[in-house]
Design a protein around this motif. Sequence first.
Motif, PDB file in Angstrom:
ATOM      1  N   PHE A 107       0.815  -1.211   0.000  1.00 30.68           N
ATOM      2  CA  PHE A 107       0.000   0.000   0.000  1.00 30.68           C
ATOM      3  C   PHE A 107       0.856   1.272   0.000  1.00 30.68           C
ATOM      4  O   PHE A 107       0.602   2.190  -0.782  1.00 30.68           O
ATOM      5  N   PHE A 108       1.860   1.358   0.868  1.00 29.32           N
ATOM      6  CA  PHE A 108       2.642   2.595   0.969  1.00 29.32           C
ATOM      7  C   PHE A 108       3.530   2.811  -0.251  1.00 29.32           C
ATOM      8  O   PHE A 108       3.706   3.939  -0.702  1.00 29.32           O
ATOM      9  N   GLY A 110       2.765   1.756  -3.264  1.00 23.84           N
ATOM     10  CA  GLY A 110       1.820   2.182  -4.294  1.00 23.84           C
ATOM     11  C   GLY A 110       1.367   3.618  -4.088  1.00 23.84           C
ATOM     12  O   GLY A 110       1.167   4.364  -5.052  1.00 23.84           O
ATOM     13  N   ALA A 111       1.202   4.017  -2.826  1.00 26.03           N
ATOM     14  CA  ALA A 111       0.789   5.395  -2.543  1.00 26.03           C
ATOM     15  C   ALA A 111       1.850   6.387  -3.001  1.00 26.03           C
ATOM     16  O   ALA A 111       1.513   7.476  -3.499  1.00 26.03           O
ATOM     17  N   VAL A 114       1.484   6.666  -6.735  1.00 28.96           N
ATOM     18  CA  VAL A 114       0.274   7.445  -7.038  1.00 28.96           C
ATOM     19  C   VAL A 114       0.527   8.930  -6.803  1.00 28.96           C
ATOM     20  O   VAL A 114       0.101   9.790  -7.588  1.00 28.96           O
ATOM     21  N   LEU A 115       1.250   9.263  -5.740  1.00 24.44           N
ATOM     22  CA  LEU A 115       1.542  10.658  -5.429  1.00 24.44           C
ATOM     23  C   LEU A 115       2.361  11.306  -6.545  1.00 24.44           C
ATOM     24  O   LEU A 115       2.084  12.442  -6.958  1.00 24.44           O
ATOM     25  N   SER A 118       0.124  11.440  -9.933  1.00 29.19           N
ATOM     26  CA  SER A 118      -1.032  12.338  -9.974  1.00 29.19           C
ATOM     27  C   SER A 118      -0.638  13.816  -9.978  1.00 29.19           C
ATOM     28  O   SER A 118      -1.498  14.687  -9.837  1.00 29.19           O
ATOM     29  N   SER A 130      -2.528   6.352 -12.493  1.00 28.39           N
ATOM     30  CA  SER A 130      -2.225   6.455 -11.058  1.00 28.39           C
ATOM     31  C   SER A 130      -3.503   6.487 -10.225  1.00 28.39           C
ATOM     32  O   SER A 130      -3.562   5.887  -9.144  1.00 28.39           O
ATOM     33  N   ASN A 131      -4.554   7.125 -10.724  1.00 31.40           N
ATOM     34  CA  ASN A 131      -5.829   7.129  -9.995  1.00 31.40           C
ATOM     35  C   ASN A 131      -6.466   5.744  -9.962  1.00 31.40           C
ATOM     36  O   ASN A 131      -7.037   5.335  -8.948  1.00 31.40           O
ATOM     37  N   TRP A 134      -4.548   3.740  -7.490  1.00 31.39           N
ATOM     38  CA  TRP A 134      -4.926   4.117  -6.126  1.00 31.39           C
ATOM     39  C   TRP A 134      -6.231   3.439  -5.709  1.00 31.39           C
ATOM     40  O   TRP A 134      -6.354   2.902  -4.611  1.00 31.39           O
ATOM     41  N   LEU A 137      -5.599  -0.323  -5.167  1.00 29.35           N
ATOM     42  CA  LEU A 137      -4.903  -0.581  -3.900  1.00 29.35           C
ATOM     43  C   LEU A 137      -5.849  -0.441  -2.712  1.00 29.35           C
ATOM     44  O   LEU A 137      -5.856  -1.281  -1.802  1.00 29.35           O
ATOM     45  N   ALA A 138      -6.639   0.617  -2.713  1.00 30.88           N
ATOM     46  CA  ALA A 138      -7.568   0.835  -1.598  1.00 30.88           C
ATOM     47  C   ALA A 138      -8.587  -0.300  -1.516  1.00 30.88           C
ATOM     48  O   ALA A 138      -8.868  -0.822  -0.422  1.00 30.88           O
TER      49      ALA A 138
END
Length: 197
Positions: A107-108, A110-111, A114-115, A118, A130-131, A134, A137-138
Amino acid sequence: MPSLFRRKSTDLVDEAVSSVTTEETAERPRGYTPAKGRETPKRPTVGRRPAGPTRPLTKEEERERRRQLRAEAASEFRREGGPRDRGPERLLARNVVDSRRTVGTWFFGGALIVLIGSNAAMPDPVRLISNVLWGALALGVVIDSVLICRKISKLVRERFPKTDQRMGSLFLYAVMRSITFRRMRAPAPQVNLGDKV
């Protein structure tokens, strides 16, 4: 009835007072205590605190000592955990999480992707991907957490029917462990990936 406040007879007083000559007092040191006829026993050294350092520690030695104490405390925490990690139900929850691969460990990472993806400077297809990543992953973390909680609930009811552990706090404990990197988990995992719990 004899009086309570009468004086002692002179013969009792004479016996109690011993005559000491000035020659005897001159020979003795000031803190002299007469012998009792036997030697006073030494105190046992077992159970006594060891003597502290004879000289104060320098700044470097004190810093090294503090660093060593911190390292020992960290390794003990990594091995045994803290007060919140105690109890058979918590051990079972840890083993359930540690025996499986979880989406939360990604998760982290991937975050972070995504950061970066985006960012407004990125082209539209990169931001769209990336959206989507996200959201995936969520959704994966939510589904994985639900599956972990269901398995823990089933095993706790089977093995500890009279438990007083609150299931909500146990689920939160397991989910937080599932999104932590395996090498950073404390206490350290006691089961391997794929082991049956």
